[in-house]
Design a protein around this motif. Sequence first.
Motif, PDB file in Angstrom:
ATOM      1  N   GLN A 160      -9.457  31.392 -35.011  1.00 54.31           N
ATOM      2  CA  GLN A 160      -9.464  32.504 -35.904  1.00 54.31           C
ATOM      3  C   GLN A 160     -10.983  32.704 -36.439  1.00 54.31           C
ATOM      4  OE1 GLN A 160      -6.297  32.084 -38.217  1.00 54.31           O
ATOM      5  NE2 GLN A 160      -5.166  33.898 -37.504  1.00 54.31           N
ATOM      6  N   GLY A 173      -5.592  26.293 -39.095  1.00 52.48           N
ATOM      7  CA  GLY A 173      -4.016  26.682 -39.132  1.00 52.48           C
ATOM      8  C   GLY A 173      -3.775  27.298 -38.100  1.00 52.48           C
ATOM      9  N   SER A 174      -2.464  27.586 -37.835  1.00 50.66           N
ATOM     10  CA  SER A 174      -2.007  28.720 -36.913  1.00 50.66           C
ATOM     11  C   SER A 174      -0.628  28.834 -37.209  1.00 50.66           C
ATOM     12  CB  SER A 174      -2.007  27.829 -35.653  1.00 50.66           C
ATOM     13  OG  SER A 174      -1.236  28.523 -34.542  1.00 50.66           O
ATOM     14  N   SER A 200       1.818  29.001 -35.218  1.00 46.85           N
ATOM     15  CA  SER A 200       2.793  28.324 -34.249  1.00 46.85           C
ATOM     16  C   SER A 200       3.065  26.790 -35.069  1.00 46.85           C
ATOM     17  CB  SER A 200       2.326  27.799 -33.034  1.00 46.85           C
ATOM     18  OG  SER A 200       1.267  26.935 -33.339  1.00 46.85           O
ATOM     19  N   ASN A 201       4.184  26.109 -34.650  1.00 39.82           N
ATOM     20  CA  ASN A 201       4.784  24.942 -35.319  1.00 39.82           C
ATOM     21  C   ASN A 201       4.564  23.666 -34.242  1.00 39.82           C
ATOM     22  OD1 ASN A 201       5.244  26.249 -37.672  1.00 39.82           O
ATOM     23  ND2 ASN A 201       7.266  26.683 -36.913  1.00 39.82           N
ATOM     24  N   CYS A 206      -3.523  23.568 -42.932  1.00 39.74           N
ATOM     25  CA  CYS A 206      -2.436  24.017 -42.858  1.00 39.74           C
ATOM     26  C   CYS A 206      -1.660  23.382 -41.889  1.00 39.74           C
ATOM     27  CB  CYS A 206      -2.383  25.578 -42.897  1.00 39.74           C
ATOM     28  SG  CYS A 206      -0.942  26.261 -43.545  1.00 39.74           S
ATOM     29  N   ARG A 207      -1.457  24.061 -40.522  1.00 38.07           N
ATOM     30  CA  ARG A 207      -1.182  23.326 -39.478  1.00 38.07           C
ATOM     31  C   ARG A 207      -1.612  22.079 -39.166  1.00 38.07           C
ATOM     32  NH1 ARG A 207      -0.086  22.494 -33.873  1.00 38.07           N
ATOM     33  NH2 ARG A 207       1.352  23.712 -32.841  1.00 38.07           N
ATOM     34  N   GLN A 257      -0.506  19.340 -41.014  1.00 38.00           N
ATOM     35  CA  GLN A 257       0.971  18.839 -40.463  1.00 38.00           C
ATOM     36  C   GLN A 257       0.667  17.981 -39.413  1.00 38.00           C
ATOM     37  OE1 GLN A 257       2.916  22.833 -40.394  1.00 38.00           O
ATOM     38  NE2 GLN A 257       3.006  23.020 -42.406  1.00 38.00           N
ATOM     39  N   LYS A 299       3.805  33.076 -45.613  1.00 36.96           N
ATOM     40  CA  LYS A 299       2.794  33.944 -45.559  1.00 36.96           C
ATOM     41  C   LYS A 299       3.368  35.495 -46.292  1.00 36.96           C
ATOM     42  CE  LYS A 299       2.035  35.357 -41.306  1.00 36.96           C
ATOM     43  NZ  LYS A 299       1.296  35.704 -40.114  1.00 36.96           N
ATOM     44  N   LEU A 355       0.647  29.991 -46.956  1.00 35.02           N
ATOM     45  CA  LEU A 355       0.965  30.748 -45.777  1.00 35.02           C
ATOM     46  C   LEU A 355       1.825  29.529 -44.981  1.00 35.02           C
ATOM     47  CD1 LEU A 355      -2.068  31.999 -46.557  1.00 35.02           C
ATOM     48  CD2 LEU A 355      -1.332  33.772 -44.848  1.00 35.02           C
ATOM     49  N   ARG A 391       5.704  27.790 -43.720  1.00 37.83           N
ATOM     50  CA  ARG A 391       7.166  27.584 -44.061  1.00 37.83           C
ATOM     51  C   ARG A 391       7.502  26.099 -43.779  1.00 37.83           C
ATOM     52  NH1 ARG A 391       9.897  29.268 -38.889  1.00 37.83           N
ATOM     53  NH2 ARG A 391       8.280  29.546 -37.371  1.00 37.83           N
ATOM     54  N   GLN A 392       6.546  25.439 -43.122  1.00 37.51           N
ATOM     55  CA  GLN A 392       6.844  23.953 -42.980  1.00 37.51           C
ATOM     56  C   GLN A 392       5.699  23.179 -44.011  1.00 37.51           C
ATOM     57  OE1 GLN A 392       6.101  23.170 -38.765  1.00 37.51           O
ATOM     58  NE2 GLN A 392       8.244  23.170 -38.352  1.00 37.51           N
TER      59      GLN A 392
HETATM   60  N1  LIG Z   1       3.009  27.051 -38.729  1.00 35.49           N
HETATM   61  C1  LIG Z   1       2.942  26.280 -39.865  1.00 35.49           C
HETATM   62  C2  LIG Z   1       1.592  26.288 -40.136  1.00 35.49           C
HETATM   63  C3  LIG Z   1       1.258  27.448 -40.939  1.00 35.49           C
HETATM   64  C4  LIG Z   1      -0.128  27.855 -40.884  1.00 35.49           C
HETATM   65  O1  LIG Z   1      -1.006  27.326 -40.281  1.00 35.49           O
HETATM   66  N2  LIG Z   1      -0.304  29.195 -41.467  1.00 35.49           N
HETATM   67  C5  LIG Z   1      -1.639  29.954 -41.094  1.00 35.49           C
HETATM   68  C6  LIG Z   1      -1.024  31.114 -40.676  1.00 35.49           C
HETATM   69  C7  LIG Z   1      -1.871  31.847 -39.686  1.00 35.49           C
HETATM   70  C8  LIG Z   1      -1.453  33.302 -39.384  1.00 35.49           C
HETATM   71  O2  LIG Z   1      -0.255  33.648 -39.407  1.00 35.49           O
HETATM   72  O3  LIG Z   1      -2.529  34.230 -39.361  1.00 35.49           O
HETATM   73  C9  LIG Z   1       3.944  26.488 -40.810  1.00 35.49           C
HETATM   74  O4  LIG Z   1       4.419  27.680 -40.923  1.00 35.49           O
HETATM   75  O5  LIG Z   1       4.111  25.579 -41.920  1.00 35.49           O
END
Ligand SMILES: N[C@@H](CCC(=O)NCCCC(=O)O)C(=O)O
Length: 250
Positions: A24, A65-66, A68-69, A112-113, A116, A141, A180, A182-183
């Motif tokens: 991003q 971050g992302s 995805s998990n 973020c991710r 994790q 988010k 943002l 959920r983990q």
């Molecule tokens: N998926 C994991 C990590 C959360 C994360 O990196 N959020 C960034 C959001 C990016 C976006 O949706 O634009 C979790 O949910 O814990």
Amino acid sequence: MLAPIIAIPADIRHLDKADWHAAQTQYVNAAVKVAKVIPLIVPALEDGHDLDAVLDRVDGVLISGSASNVHPSLYGKVATEADGPFDPARDATSLPLIRKAIERGIPLLAICRGLQELNVALGGTLASEIQEQPGIWDHRKPPVDSRDEMYAIRQPVFVQEGSCIARHLGLAGEVQVNSLHRQAIAETAPRLQVEATAADGTIEAVSVIDAKGFAVGVQWHPEYWAETDSPSRALFEAFGEAVRAYAARR
Ligand SMILES: N[C@@H](CCC(=O)NCCCC(=O)O)C(=O)O
């Protein structure tokens, strides 16, 4: 001196009926405009990567971050659909990249991710849908269209006095951040030190114990307001300084 280079491992995203290796813009902008480093987006490969070849050529690693998990099988859990969406190529690239960067003492900022992944890479575990646990806030988010609103700074975290993250942020105690996710970290990896938490106990920042250099992770998103929010800016400036120092030694 030429601007040093950092690696940002990509996500696999599907667009126009094709898979893309993507990162991003907010991470690229924070790296270029605040940390003053040049980001190289590293393709996410499930196999066949030569991450040593990548790390021989960079002076820092930024794990973004992302949505995805991390796949639960990577921390000993059986995956359910609810644990998705998954990005196995990202996992297969990020986790070994994190371990190798720590081993080599390459400056590492995990967001973020990325925090994790740092925890899982070093042997920790994650909890999903944390907002469903008693007493845990909704850290997800916000359901809004505007990205500025999505990444709005809206929750306090408490940074430990004397911690690495306090040094990099330029402050300790309460700091306002965005949220943002959920983990969250469930079992903290043995080599990680918790350095900030939310009022509900959610782990918000860690540092690598006995790291050879800059090696921290944050659950929030400092990249998004890195140019305007003082603690966010301070963190990316500190990352940039660590990267330049590594580049000078290299
Ligand atoms: N998926 C994991 C990590 C959360 C994360 O990196 N959020 C960034 C959001 C990016 C976006 O949706 O634009 C979790 O949910 O814990």
